[in-house]
Design a protein around this motif. Structure first.
Motif, PDB file in Angstrom:
ATOM      1  N   GLY A   1     -90.940  -2.910  55.498  1.00 22.21           N
ATOM      2  CA  GLY A   1     -89.636  -3.179  54.920  1.00 22.21           C
ATOM      3  C   GLY A   1     -89.108  -4.510  55.403  1.00 22.21           C
ATOM      4  N   LEU A   2     -88.228  -5.096  54.608  1.00 20.85           N
ATOM      5  CA  LEU A   2     -87.727  -6.431  54.905  1.00 20.85           C
ATOM      6  C   LEU A   2     -86.302  -6.561  54.384  1.00 20.85           C
ATOM      7  CD1 LEU A   2     -88.421  -9.501  55.667  1.00 20.85           C
ATOM      8  CD2 LEU A   2     -88.958  -9.758  53.237  1.00 20.85           C
ATOM      9  N   ARG A   3     -85.453  -7.167  55.200  1.00 22.54           N
ATOM     10  CA  ARG A   3     -84.136  -7.600  54.736  1.00 22.54           C
ATOM     11  C   ARG A   3     -83.938  -9.044  55.177  1.00 22.54           C
ATOM     12  NH1 ARG A   3     -79.014  -4.564  56.393  1.00 22.54           N
ATOM     13  NH2 ARG A   3     -80.043  -4.356  58.431  1.00 22.54           N
TER      14      ARG A   3
ATOM     15  N   ILE B   1     -91.794  -2.032  50.799  1.00 24.86           N
ATOM     16  CA  ILE B   1     -93.214  -2.186  50.501  1.00 24.86           C
ATOM     17  C   ILE B   1     -93.834  -0.794  50.370  1.00 24.86           C
ATOM     18  CG2 ILE B   1     -95.419  -3.136  51.259  1.00 24.86           C
ATOM     19  CD1 ILE B   1     -93.826  -5.204  52.882  1.00 24.86           C
ATOM     20  N   ILE B   2     -94.219  -0.444  49.157  1.00 25.07           N
ATOM     21  CA  ILE B   2     -94.813   0.868  48.898  1.00 25.07           C
ATOM     22  C   ILE B   2     -96.318   0.825  49.149  1.00 25.07           C
ATOM     23  CG2 ILE B   2     -95.008   2.748  47.236  1.00 25.07           C
ATOM     24  CD1 ILE B   2     -92.114   1.916  47.966  1.00 25.07           C
TER      25      ILE B   2
ATOM     26  N   PRO C   1     -94.973   1.293  41.288  1.00 24.52           N
ATOM     27  CA  PRO C   1     -94.370   0.193  42.052  1.00 24.52           C
ATOM     28  C   PRO C   1     -95.088  -0.056  43.371  1.00 24.52           C
ATOM     29  CG  PRO C   1     -92.991   2.154  42.196  1.00 24.52           C
ATOM     30  CD  PRO C   1     -94.076   2.468  41.201  1.00 24.52           C
ATOM     31  N   CYS C   2     -95.367  -1.325  43.645  1.00 26.11           N
ATOM     32  CA  CYS C   2     -95.909  -1.740  44.932  1.00 26.11           C
ATOM     33  C   CYS C   2     -94.804  -2.283  45.829  1.00 26.11           C
ATOM     34  CB  CYS C   2     -96.978  -2.813  44.739  1.00 26.11           C
ATOM     35  SG  CYS C   2     -98.423  -2.279  43.808  1.00 26.11           S
ATOM     36  N   TYR C   3     -93.844  -2.977  45.210  1.00 25.32           N
ATOM     37  CA  TYR C   3     -92.692  -3.526  45.936  1.00 25.32           C
ATOM     38  C   TYR C   3     -91.431  -3.212  45.137  1.00 25.32           C
ATOM     39  CZ  TYR C   3     -96.311  -6.447  48.089  1.00 25.32           C
ATOM     40  OH  TYR C   3     -97.443  -6.900  48.723  1.00 25.32           O
ATOM     41  N   LYS C   4     -90.414  -2.719  45.851  1.00 25.37           N
ATOM     42  CA  LYS C   4     -89.103  -2.505  45.246  1.00 25.37           C
ATOM     43  C   LYS C   4     -88.111  -3.426  45.958  1.00 25.37           C
ATOM     44  CE  LYS C   4     -89.799   2.455  44.289  1.00 25.37           C
ATOM     45  NZ  LYS C   4     -89.194   3.815  44.472  1.00 25.37           N
ATOM     46  N   THR C   5     -87.342  -4.165  45.209  1.00 24.79           N
ATOM     47  CA  THR C   5     -86.378  -5.055  45.849  1.00 24.79           C
ATOM     48  C   THR C   5     -85.056  -5.070  45.100  1.00 24.79           C
ATOM     49  OG1 THR C   5     -86.621  -7.187  44.687  1.00 24.79           O
ATOM     50  CG2 THR C   5     -88.376  -6.574  46.196  1.00 24.79           C
ATOM     51  N   TRP C   6     -84.021  -5.381  45.851  1.00 26.03           N
ATOM     52  CA  TRP C   6     -82.753  -5.759  45.221  1.00 26.03           C
ATOM     53  C   TRP C   6     -82.278  -7.024  45.929  1.00 26.03           C
ATOM     54  CZ3 TRP C   6     -77.790  -6.428  47.148  1.00 26.03           C
ATOM     55  CH2 TRP C   6     -77.554  -5.974  48.461  1.00 26.03           C
ATOM     56  N   SER C   7     -81.502  -7.805  45.210  1.00 30.16           N
ATOM     57  CA  SER C   7     -81.008  -9.050  45.792  1.00 30.16           C
ATOM     58  C   SER C   7     -79.634  -9.372  45.238  1.00 30.16           C
ATOM     59  CB  SER C   7     -81.973 -10.202  45.504  1.00 30.16           C
ATOM     60  OG  SER C   7     -82.120 -10.403  44.110  1.00 30.16           O
TER      61      SER C   7
ATOM     62  N   LEU D   1     -97.286 -11.092  51.944  1.00 26.81           N
ATOM     63  CA  LEU D   1     -95.884 -10.831  51.634  1.00 26.81           C
ATOM     64  C   LEU D   1     -95.223 -12.103  51.125  1.00 26.81           C
ATOM     65  CD1 LEU D   1     -93.373  -9.094  51.548  1.00 26.81           C
ATOM     66  CD2 LEU D   1     -93.084  -9.448  54.011  1.00 26.81           C
ATOM     67  N   TYR D   2     -95.576 -13.230  51.712  1.00 28.02           N
ATOM     68  CA  TYR D   2     -95.054 -14.524  51.272  1.00 28.02           C
ATOM     69  C   TYR D   2     -95.362 -14.762  49.797  1.00 28.02           C
ATOM     70  CZ  TYR D   2     -94.976 -19.655  50.820  1.00 28.02           C
ATOM     71  OH  TYR D   2     -94.750 -20.938  50.394  1.00 28.02           O
ATOM     72  N   SER D   3     -96.592 -14.455  49.387  1.00 28.47           N
ATOM     73  CA  SER D   3     -96.994 -14.644  47.995  1.00 28.47           C
ATOM     74  C   SER D   3     -96.257 -13.683  47.073  1.00 28.47           C
ATOM     75  CB  SER D   3     -98.506 -14.456  47.845  1.00 28.47           C
ATOM     76  OG  SER D   3     -99.210 -15.412  48.623  1.00 28.47           O
ATOM     77  N   ALA D   4     -96.055 -12.441  47.524  1.00 25.09           N
ATOM     78  CA  ALA D   4     -95.293 -11.477  46.726  1.00 25.09           C
ATOM     79  C   ALA D   4     -93.859 -11.960  46.519  1.00 25.09           C
ATOM     80  CB  ALA D   4     -95.304 -10.109  47.406  1.00 25.09           C
TER      81      ALA D   4
END
Length: 233
Positions: free
Chosen positions: A190-192, A62-63, A99-105, A21-24
């Motif tokens: 999932g992560l926030r 994380i999908i 999609p493998c990862y979906k994010t918003w920031s 996850l760190y690398s992603a």
């Protein structure tokens, strides 16, 4: 929209040959940072005004976790712009376009010298290319700490390897530190993250961990100030 192509290499994998996850997060961050090259007028304005965009919050879905040697494509696009904040999607796709990862920031615009929020002028905002907001399960940007007392753990010293060119802890490293505190069998889906006060070289981050069913929250503090809050689910 801006995109970068990657391959899951050995250094980006965990002991099971899956993308860390760190690398992603590093991939997402690199793509987001490079995006400004696709907006010359915005890049020029930020350079002239001696401004930077610092990450204030990020949510990750994380999908599927990619595996060793997979080909990936990271895309980033801005879907909202305000005088002091910008909003973007950054997705990681596999070679089939899934999609493998979906994010918003959300990023905050700051003066590099003063270290305080600084407004972007209307002309620069109007020059921005805004994209369609992508579909994902959007959650609140603020993370509310539980009222119950958490478990305070041993402090973590900020090392030279944790610092980036902004002279403070790189945003992915907060997550890396927090993940070391999770149970070994905990699977993150999932992560926030909410970033508050930037930690600098040599400072001590005191972790407090809160567990509630499948949700684990790690608060990293410097003295009385919360530096970052990471919520895993």
């Amino acid at each position: 929209m801006y995109s970068l192509n990657y391959k899951v290499t050995t250094s980006a994998c965990d002991s099971e040959g899956r993308l860390k996850l760190y690398s992603a997060l590093q991939m997402m961050q690199d793509c987001s940072e490079m995006w400004i090259d696709s907006e010359p007028s915005v890049k020029q304005y930020f350079t002239e005004q001696n401004m930077a965009q610092l990450l204030a919050t990020r949510q990750v879905e994380i999908i599927r976790v990619p595996e060793y040697k997979e080909e990936l494509k990271v895309t980033t696009s801005v879907y909202g712009m305000k005088p002091m904040f910008g909003f973007r999607n950054t997705f990681i796709y596999d070679s089939q376009g899934n999609p493998c990862y979906k994010t918003w920031s959300m990023g905050a615009f700051v003066d590099k010298v003063a270290g305080k929020l600084k407004r972007v002028n209307d002309a620069t905002i109007q020059s921005m290319t805004l994209e369609t907001q992508l579909e994902m399960n959007y959650k609140d940007r603020r993370i509310i700490l539980p009222k119950s007392d958490g478990e305070v753990l041993e402090p973590i010293r900020v090392l030279r390897a944790d610092i980036d060119y902004n002279k403070h802890v790189n945003n992915a490293n907060y997550v890396r530190m927090a993940m070391e505190l999770l149970p070994e069998d905990y699977v993150v889906s999932g992560l926030r993250v909410e970033y508050r006060v930037a930690a600098k070289l040599g400072e001590m981050l005191v972790p407090t961990i809160y567990k509630n069913d499948n949700v684990i929250i790690v608060s990293l503090s410097i003295g009385e100030d919360v530096s970052a809050i990471i919520e895993f689910s």
